[in-house]
Motif scaffolding. Structure first.
Motif, PDB file in Angstrom:
ATOM      1  N   GLU A   9       0.753  -1.465   0.226  1.00  0.00           N
ATOM      2  CA  GLU A   9       0.145  -0.466   0.650  1.00  0.00           C
ATOM      3  C   GLU A   9       0.690   1.305  -0.215  1.00  0.00           C
TER       4      GLU A   9
ATOM      5  N   ALA B  23      -4.039  -0.470  -1.369  1.00  0.00           N
ATOM      6  CA  ALA B  23      -4.600  -0.214  -0.125  1.00  0.00           C
ATOM      7  C   ALA B  23      -6.616  -0.654   0.553  1.00  0.00           C
ATOM      8  N   ARG B  24      -7.094  -0.830  -0.376  1.00  0.00           N
ATOM      9  CA  ARG B  24      -8.347  -0.910  -0.200  1.00  0.00           C
ATOM     10  C   ARG B  24      -8.988  -2.074  -0.674  1.00  0.00           C
TER      11      ARG B  24
ATOM     12  N   THR C  94      -3.474   1.117   6.561  1.00  0.00           N
ATOM     13  CA  THR C  94      -4.184   0.676   6.551  1.00  0.00           C
ATOM     14  C   THR C  94      -4.991  -1.030   6.037  1.00  0.00           C
ATOM     15  N   SER C  95      -3.872  -1.580   6.384  1.00  0.00           N
ATOM     16  CA  SER C  95      -3.500  -2.775   5.882  1.00  0.00           C
ATOM     17  C   SER C  95      -5.388  -3.205   6.754  1.00  0.00           C
ATOM     18  N   THR C  96      -5.327  -4.129   6.579  1.00  0.00           N
ATOM     19  CA  THR C  96      -6.700  -5.127   6.770  1.00  0.00           C
ATOM     20  C   THR C  96      -5.447  -6.683   7.032  1.00  0.00           C
TER      21      THR C  96
ATOM     22  N   GLU D 285     -13.840  -4.816   6.307  1.00  0.00           N
ATOM     23  CA  GLU D 285     -12.860  -3.703   6.908  1.00  0.00           C
ATOM     24  C   GLU D 285     -11.616  -3.360   5.704  1.00  0.00           C
TER      25      GLU D 285
ATOM     26  N   MET E  35     -10.143   3.191   6.251  1.00  0.00           N
ATOM     27  CA  MET E  35      -8.936   3.783   5.954  1.00  0.00           C
ATOM     28  C   MET E  35      -8.555   3.611   7.320  1.00  0.00           C
ATOM     29  N   GLU E  36      -8.749   2.450   7.936  1.00  0.00           N
ATOM     30  CA  GLU E  36      -7.451   2.504   9.075  1.00  0.00           C
ATOM     31  C   GLU E  36      -6.917   0.607   9.469  1.00  0.00           C
ATOM     32  N   PRO E  37      -6.157   0.717   9.758  1.00  0.00           N
ATOM     33  CA  PRO E  37      -6.366  -0.652  10.247  1.00  0.00           C
ATOM     34  C   PRO E  37      -6.886  -1.329  10.819  1.00  0.00           C
ATOM     35  N   SER E  38      -7.246  -2.344  10.237  1.00  0.00           N
ATOM     36  CA  SER E  38      -8.179  -2.946  10.939  1.00  0.00           C
ATOM     37  C   SER E  38      -8.091  -5.236  10.882  1.00  0.00           C
TER      38      SER E  38
END
Ligand code: SF4
Ligand code: SF4
Lengths: 191, 593
Positions: free
Chosen positions: B404, B411-412, B440-442, B506, B510-513
């Motif tokens: 990302e 990223a998404r 922002t990784s899942t 998730e 746009m944040e880590p999850s």
């Protein structure tokens, strides 16, 4: 001097090749052979091929059996019999369990199971024996004893006495399964 | 009494007999069974560590405190443990310490092939290479003696064929278990630069002493035969030589670092030509050439994969002047079984495996999947085809972050997938990186309550230890929250709808999850099974969607026939019921419900 013997056990994970190998090794030990066993264990899952190489003799160095040098192949599944046939000696014996287990490429339709594999083995090898070990084991009281039926057939063809085999079987099979397994061994031995 | 033991079982027996009382490791094929076997002996302590680095550090501490120690890992594990190893070489030991490096020539069960003897060279520590189970057992005791006499950790290097082949071993009574007294000695154990420099000089002295020892060490010996060609060999190759070249003169090296230079020169002087036969890298060959000797080796033999008596016979025959065993030389009259290749039999995720639904979902959502090492790596295989990378233990999370950062568009649509044991091994630090550096990784943590691929070992999240004791369970959700991940949820992988929704939400955030996907491995006793599924042939439209799950229990019995469920294989996980668009898949006995 004892003749050296190369025995290849081939099958599919979960078919009981490991127990069969342990019984064979015990019998060979009782009979005074030097032994090397090579087992490649892959991942934990079921369904992959399993190959065990057993070498007996006065003195055995390498644990590996070269192509064209197995005296006996004990195939727990029939396509595996065809796959490993190049390891058989020209005058070797191949004992085949008449059972087909489709691998994933076949299940998903990406490949076709060779329905004629028994015929092909019979054409190519000079000593082929086919047995429905699963049904015999069911008749003996437990389908899981199919491996011991095959052991019985192998036993008949090796220079180790029946008493020694029975002793090895008793030493390696859990107490509560011994009756079924003795029956299964007898059936295989008398085929 | 003689017993038929695998190399791994023999190492465990050797450790017990030689008075090792502390053992640590991380599971990895082909090393795993060593600790599993050792843990069964009385009056010892054995543990799985979260990773190999910690295992070696536990070993270092136990040795400094006075115990004899065994530390086990596969070859790539030594990469993880390399940091303590390099300095442990400086501090040396108190109680003897054996480090097992189980290498995997041929990559039977590994992501790469590496010759870890070079670690011994680089670390300036002794390396022992057994060629069968008896030697494996004996070398534990000998290695401990060397370790204590020369104040050094000792590497015992196995290969898959030595670890997993069985041969006879003489079983002996265990010796005493002595704990050496501990004395504070900062000059030896506190490696600040000033003390490190002193120990650096000690390393050179120790190497000189080890060289002298190696000259007379009984692990290195000559078997004179035909003097035309002399073979220098180690490990399993020795047995191949005995079969392929039964008359050759052989210098068998069991102690392969540092090398016995005079013995090698003496051997070289006694034969017309020299050949080095070793698996993988030219480790011996390079050093022997550095002595100014002319040798054959990798010019004739492959430097990858395993060797065999046949490969050796056929590679060395062109040299001439050497008696090669006919049976290995001749291309045997092979019975050509098949002109067309037979269908392969690759390993597959078990029927009812909790990972299957995850990869089905990821594939459906067309995500880029940064993968990791475990049973779930099989998600890369057809028909799921749902993995883009797999590099090493723990790499999935860092790699997803890198993707990302390089390409924000990714990223998404990128997720990292990692198992419970692998996450605790070395995924945690990757996740800290994601949070710290604004990723922002899942991350999907596939918690199947075990270390499945290597044969179901305990780990810090399973609630029990190698020795069968109950242990606190790492609370994965609390752990990732503590790192700073705010979006944390837990789903059941057998609920495809819930899983799909979680993945969609998730990856959009746009944040880590972190999604903890929790369900015990289908082979564990605690796995829940229910009635097997079956296909109602009257409703089935033969669309084949259920086959896309790649469940080994579902197949077409004949070409183009509607799918069929093999009842004895199915554990009733219910996934296929959820993917069938017509409701043709039902639990047995519920057709009319
Ligand atoms: S062993 Fe467990 S985790 Fe591995 S494929 Fe089988 S069910 Fe899945
Ligand atoms: S319920 Fe369906 S997907 Fe699950 S194990 Fe059985 S056949 Fe396979």
């Amino acid at each position: 001097m004892r003749k050296s013997l190369n025995i290849l056990l081939v099958g599919v994970g979960g078919q009981g090749t490991i127990l069969a190998t342990r019984v064979l090794a015990k019998a060979a030990q009782e009979a005074g052979y030097d032994i090397k066993v090579s087992e490649i264990k892959g991942m934990a899952q079921r369904g992959g091929s399993v190959v065990t190489q057993v070498r007996l003799g006065e003195k055995v160095y390498s644990p590996l059996i070269a192509e064209g040098s197995a005296d006996v192949i004990l195939a727990f599944e029939k396509m595996e019999a065809l796959r490993w046939l190049p390891y058989l000696k020209q005058d070797g014996h191949i004992i085949i369990n008449d059972q087909a287990i489709a691998p994933v490429p076949v299940l998903t339709g990406a490949a076709v199971y060779p329905e004629d594999c028994l015929e092909r083995v019979k054409q190519l090898a000079c000593h082929t024996m086919v047995v429905d070990a699963l049904n015999i084991a069911v008749d003996c009281g437990n389908p899981k004893a199919a491996n011991v039926v095959l052991m019985g057939m192998l036993a008949k063809r090796l220079p180790i006495t029946k008493e020694t085999w029975l002793k090895a079987l008793k030493a390696r099979v859990p107490e509560r399964f011994i009756d079924v397994n003795l029956k299964a061994f007898e059936q295989g031995f008398n085929l | 009494m003689k017993e038929l033991l695998s190399g791994n079982a023999a190492i465990a027996r050797g450790a017990f007999e030689a008075g090792i009382t502390v053992a640590a490791g991380y599971p990895g094929t082909p090393s795993t069974e060593i600790l599993e076997n050792f843990a069964k002996y009385p009056d010892i302590y054995a543990q799985w560590s979260p990773n190999e680095k910690v295992a070696l550090e536990v070993g270092a501490g136990a040795s400094i405190a006075g115990a004899r120690v065994l530390v086990t890992m596969k070859h790539v594990g030594v990469n993880v443990a390399a940091d303590p190893l390099f300095t442990l070489s400086y501090t040396g030991v108190n109680g003897g310490l054996i480090l097992i490096s189980a290498d995997d020539p041929g990559m039977h069960s590994s992501q790469n092939e590496q010759d870890n003897r070079f670690y011994a060279l680089m670390n300036k520590i002794p390396c022992l290479e057994p060629s069968d189970s008896q030697e494996a057992k004996d070398m534990v005791a000998q290695g401990l003696e060397i370790s204590e006499q020369f104040d050094t950790p000792v590497m015992l290097r196995l290969t898959t064929r030595v670890s997993h082949s069985q041969s006879f071993v003489e079983i002996e009574e265990p010796g005493p278990k002595n704990i050496r007294p501990y004395t504070k000695d900062p000059l030896k154990y506190v490696m600040v630069p000033a003390y490190g420099r002193l120990r650096r000089i000690f390393l050179e002295e120790r190497t000189a002493q080890l060289k002298a020892y190696s000259e007379n060490c009984p692990l290195n010996f000559i078997e004179w035969g035909d003097r035309n060609v002399g073979v220098i060999t180690s490990g399993i190759s020795y047995h191949y030589i005995k079969e392929a070249l039964p008359n050759a003169s052989v210098l068998k090296l069991g102690f392969t670092h540092p090398l016995p230079e005079n013995l090698i020169k003496e051997f070289a002087a006694g034969v017309e030509r020299l050949v080095v036969v070793e698996e993988l890298e030219p480790f011996l060959e390079l050093q022997i050439k550095a002595l100014g000797l002319t040798v054959h080796g990798k010019d004739l033999l492959p430097s990858y994969g395993e060797l065999s008596a046949s490969i050796i016979a056929r590679s060395l025959a062109p040299l001439g002047g050497i008696a090669v065993a006919e049976e290995y030389l001749a291309q045997p009259e092979v019975i050509a079984a098949s002109e067309t290749p037979l269908p392969g039999r690759p390993p597959v995720m078990c029927a009812g495996c909790p990972h299957r639904g995850v990869f089905y979902t990821l594939q459906k959502n067309k995500l880029v999947v940064s993968g990791d090492i475990g049973c779930y790596t099989l998600g890369s295989m057809s028909p799921l085809n749902a993995m883009d990378t797999c590099i090493c233990m723990g790499a999935s999370i860092g790699a997803a972050l890198g993707m990302e950062k390089a390409n924000p568009d990714m990223a998404r649509r990128t997720v990292a997938v990692i198992g419970d044991s692998t996450f605790l091994h070395s995924g945690v630090t990757g996740l800290i990186d994601v949070v710290y550096n604004g990723g922002t990784s899942t991350v999907l943590i596939l918690d199947n309550r075990t270390t499945a691929m290597t044969g179901h070992q305990e780990n810090p999240a399973t609630g029990s230890t190698l020795m069968g004791k109950p242990a606190p369970e790492v609370d994965l959700e609390a752990l990732v929250r503590a790192i700073g991940v705010k979006r944390v949820r837990t789903v059941d992988p057998l609920n495809l709808k819930e899983l799909d929704q979680a993945v969609k939400e998730e990856t959009a955030a746009m944040e880590p999850s972190v999604i903890v996907v929790r369900r015990p491995c289908a082979l564990l006793k605690k796995a829940i099974t229910s009635e097997p599924a079956e296909v109602n042939k009257e409703i089935c439209i033969n669309c084949g969607i259920c086959l896309k799950l790649g469940c080994p229990a579902i197949s077409r019995q004949e070409d183009k026939a509607p799918p069929h469920v093999t009842a004895i294989q199915c554990n009733g996980c219910g996934l296929c019921l959820q993917v069938c668009p017509k409701g043709a898949l039902v639990k047995r006995g519920e057709e009319n419900a």
